[in-house]
Design a protein around this motif. Sequence first.
Motif, PDB file in Angstrom:
ATOM      1  N   SER A  12       0.953  -1.428   0.159  1.00  0.00           N
ATOM      2  CA  SER A  12       0.056   0.018  -0.151  1.00  0.00           C
ATOM      3  C   SER A  12       0.702   1.350  -0.011  1.00  0.00           C
ATOM      4  O   SER A  12       0.301   2.237  -0.288  1.00  0.00           O
ATOM      5  CB  SER A  12      -0.953  -0.017   1.076  1.00  0.00           C
ATOM      6  N   GLN A  58      -9.007  -3.923  -0.565  1.00  0.00           N
ATOM      7  CA  GLN A  58      -9.191  -2.555  -0.564  1.00  0.00           C
ATOM      8  C   GLN A  58      -9.395  -1.953   0.501  1.00  0.00           C
ATOM      9  O   GLN A  58      -8.861  -0.727   0.902  1.00  0.00           O
ATOM     10  CB  GLN A  58     -10.172  -2.343  -1.630  1.00  0.00           C
ATOM     11  N   GLN A  61      -6.033  -1.415   2.291  1.00  0.00           N
ATOM     12  CA  GLN A  61      -5.202  -0.229   1.621  1.00  0.00           C
ATOM     13  C   GLN A  61      -5.991   1.258   1.993  1.00  0.00           C
ATOM     14  O   GLN A  61      -4.979   1.993   2.168  1.00  0.00           O
ATOM     15  CB  GLN A  61      -5.784  -0.415   0.210  1.00  0.00           C
TER      16      GLN A  61
END
Length: 99
Positions: A12, A58, A61
Amino acid sequence: MELARSSSIINSMEPIVVSFFEEQLLPNYQLKCNCDKCTTDIIVLTLNHLPAKYTTTQAGQAYIKALYMNPQMQSDILQELTRSIQIVEAKPQHWIADR
């Protein structure tokens, strides 16, 4: 142990550093050389000196990106980017890519 091919592992820090470089540093600093090789070298060198933050989702992240809203963490990125720029500008490697 074999990793499932469908799962992806994401550092990330990469999009965070790229975004910081493009949005915060480039508008305020004139690079000696802004060829693709030099800019990529700056980003890679910076990533090598910052702790990697891996995730597979996600949501992970987004969480890591939120952590880097902290002014001290942003300062750490800026410091490493500045150091990387100095190194790459002192010894650019773009001539190697042309061979």
